[in-house]
Scaffold this active site. Sequence first.
Site, PDB file in Angstrom:
ATOM      1  N   GLY A 199      25.138  41.981  10.642  1.00 56.03           N
ATOM      2  CA  GLY A 199      24.049  42.432  11.507  1.00 56.03           C
ATOM      3  C   GLY A 199      23.922  43.945  11.517  1.00 56.03           C
ATOM      4  N   GLY A 245      26.966  38.141   5.471  1.00 62.83           N
ATOM      5  CA  GLY A 245      28.088  37.220   5.262  1.00 62.83           C
ATOM      6  C   GLY A 245      27.905  36.295   4.073  1.00 62.83           C
ATOM      7  N   LYS A 301      15.219  33.043   5.947  1.00 63.10           N
ATOM      8  CA  LYS A 301      14.035  33.401   6.716  1.00 63.10           C
ATOM      9  C   LYS A 301      13.455  34.756   6.394  1.00 63.10           C
ATOM     10  CE  LYS A 301      15.079  30.635  10.746  1.00 63.10           C
ATOM     11  NZ  LYS A 301      15.696  30.770  12.057  1.00 63.10           N
ATOM     12  N   ARG A 348      39.322  41.754   7.443  1.00 64.98           N
ATOM     13  CA  ARG A 348      38.965  42.762   8.459  1.00 64.98           C
ATOM     14  C   ARG A 348      40.159  43.627   8.847  1.00 64.98           C
ATOM     15  NH1 ARG A 348      34.716  39.239  12.060  1.00 64.98           N
ATOM     16  NH2 ARG A 348      32.942  39.748  10.762  1.00 64.98           N
TER      17      ARG A 348
HETATM   18  P1  AMP Z   1      20.087  34.192   5.881  1.00 65.76           P
HETATM   19  O1  AMP Z   1      21.059  34.035   6.992  1.00 65.76           O
HETATM   20  O2  AMP Z   1      18.682  34.341   6.303  1.00 65.76           O
HETATM   21  O3  AMP Z   1      20.522  35.245   4.867  1.00 65.76           O
HETATM   22  O4  AMP Z   1      20.082  32.796   5.119  1.00 65.76           O
HETATM   23  C1  AMP Z   1      21.174  32.282   4.432  1.00 65.76           C
HETATM   24  C2  AMP Z   1      20.915  30.845   4.223  1.00 65.76           C
HETATM   25  O5  AMP Z   1      19.741  30.676   3.479  1.00 65.76           O
HETATM   26  C3  AMP Z   1      21.998  30.128   3.436  1.00 65.76           C
HETATM   27  O6  AMP Z   1      22.665  29.252   4.297  1.00 65.76           O
HETATM   28  C4  AMP Z   1      21.230  29.392   2.366  1.00 65.76           C
HETATM   29  O7  AMP Z   1      21.639  28.051   2.224  1.00 65.76           O
HETATM   30  C5  AMP Z   1      19.812  29.428   2.880  1.00 65.76           C
HETATM   31  N1  AMP Z   1      18.839  29.270   1.799  1.00 65.76           N
HETATM   32  C6  AMP Z   1      18.760  29.942   0.653  1.00 65.76           C
HETATM   33  N2  AMP Z   1      17.777  29.451  -0.123  1.00 65.76           N
HETATM   34  C7  AMP Z   1      17.213  28.442   0.542  1.00 65.76           C
HETATM   35  C8  AMP Z   1      16.151  27.532   0.271  1.00 65.76           C
HETATM   36  N3  AMP Z   1      15.484  27.587  -0.900  1.00 65.76           N
HETATM   37  N4  AMP Z   1      15.845  26.609   1.203  1.00 65.76           N
HETATM   38  C9  AMP Z   1      16.524  26.550   2.358  1.00 65.76           C
HETATM   39  N5  AMP Z   1      17.543  27.381   2.686  1.00 65.76           N
HETATM   40  C10 AMP Z   1      17.887  28.314   1.799  1.00 65.76           C
END
Ligand code: AMP
Length: 399
Positions: free
Chosen positions: A375, A352, A199, A37
């Site tokens: 974000g 990230g 999610k 950063r």
């Molecule tokens: P996000 O912050 O929504 O971009 O989510 C990132 C997180 O999604 C990471 O920590 C990954 O470990 C998790 N992730 C990716 N694929 C899967 C999966 N198949 N099941 C559970 N968590 C997941």
Amino acid sequence: MALQSIEQIPLRGKRVFIRVDFNVPMDERGTIIDTTRIENAARTIKYAVEHGGRVILASHLGRPRGEADPKYSLSPVARQLPGIIGIPVGMAEDCIGQRVAKKIDEMKEGDVLLLENLRFHPGEEANDASFSRELASMADVYINDAFGTAHRAHASTEGITQYVDVVGAGFLMNKEINSLERGTANPERPFVMILGGAKISDKIGIIGHVLNKVTTLLIGGGMAYTFLKAEGVEVGKSLVERDHVDQAQWIASEVNREGVKFLLPIDHIVGDRFDPNAVKKVVSNGGIPPEWVGMDIGPATVRIFSEEIGEAKTVVWNGPMGVFEMEAFAQGTIAIAKAVAQSKAFSIVGGGDTVAAIKMAGVTDKISHISTGGGAALEFLEGKSLPGIEALREKGEDR
Ligand code: AMP
């Protein structure tokens, strides 16, 4: 809309107040663990110094909850800054007040002073008018180079712009805006968007915003299982957001209506439990056993996704394809990182985790734009207006 760049603004002899993002990770001895950063802000700081500005740097660090807390002091940053960007830097004991004003009065052209953590005052996050005015009283020119906080309307990102006559964007801010606009406003097609991560609920906004722009939507990661569930595919114990199955169904039908190619994984690396040492195997859709968890996209999916990425002229990627923090389930994400790196497309990577995956794959220098704001980048891609950027534009309109 008009937005001035630092290069268009005369700086010599002026108090140039630069909002930077020095919210850096430090170990318990105060040594900065990741200097990215600070390096990102270096160009703007050096430019202001070389053009004779009296340069005042302001940032937040952590979440000190509106009061002075030595744990969140920026002094370790002031100490290490010269070693990182090669410029001597003074440190102020606060970010407002008479003693700080006196220090600023004594500054000469090319001097640099780092103010203490903005969040030591509750007025910062509250975007309080009198705190904004106090900050503004120290500035002839205000430059925002903290893209990572541009989605927050805080005193140092939004309020202050109302009380300083000349405002503009630093180099980092400009690069973020230009690159993200290139990827969203009028992207060259085929435009492939890759979404992953845990999610679907976090990414629904983006999908809605880009539906009429993207050629192809590739979905991986945990969020894919809610879509598969909506299609009636058996997903075992994989992550499913039950409240969003209807929404997933709706998105799938909208995507069809817009003629967007919508690809979900066709095979998976599943684990017998959510664990780095889980027993794993590759299965096709329909083959996830009831007690098993989808942990990564499978090799056939990697092949299909990579072909789509290879044909793209624009690629935007946010969210890992699997639980990439566990070595056993990182392959899919790393393969997609390499496919994005190899493609000739203008590529934007944000978030990230995704940026970490790009580093893990060793392809950082092959991505056209790696966004520094998780974000903020998401909100930009969703088409939301970011207060820190809007404030600079509005001022541009006034002129
Ligand atoms: P996000 O912050 O929504 O971009 O989510 C990132 C997180 O999604 C990471 O920590 C990954 O470990 C998790 N992730 C990716 N694929 C899967 C999966 N198949 N099941 C559970 N968590 C997941």
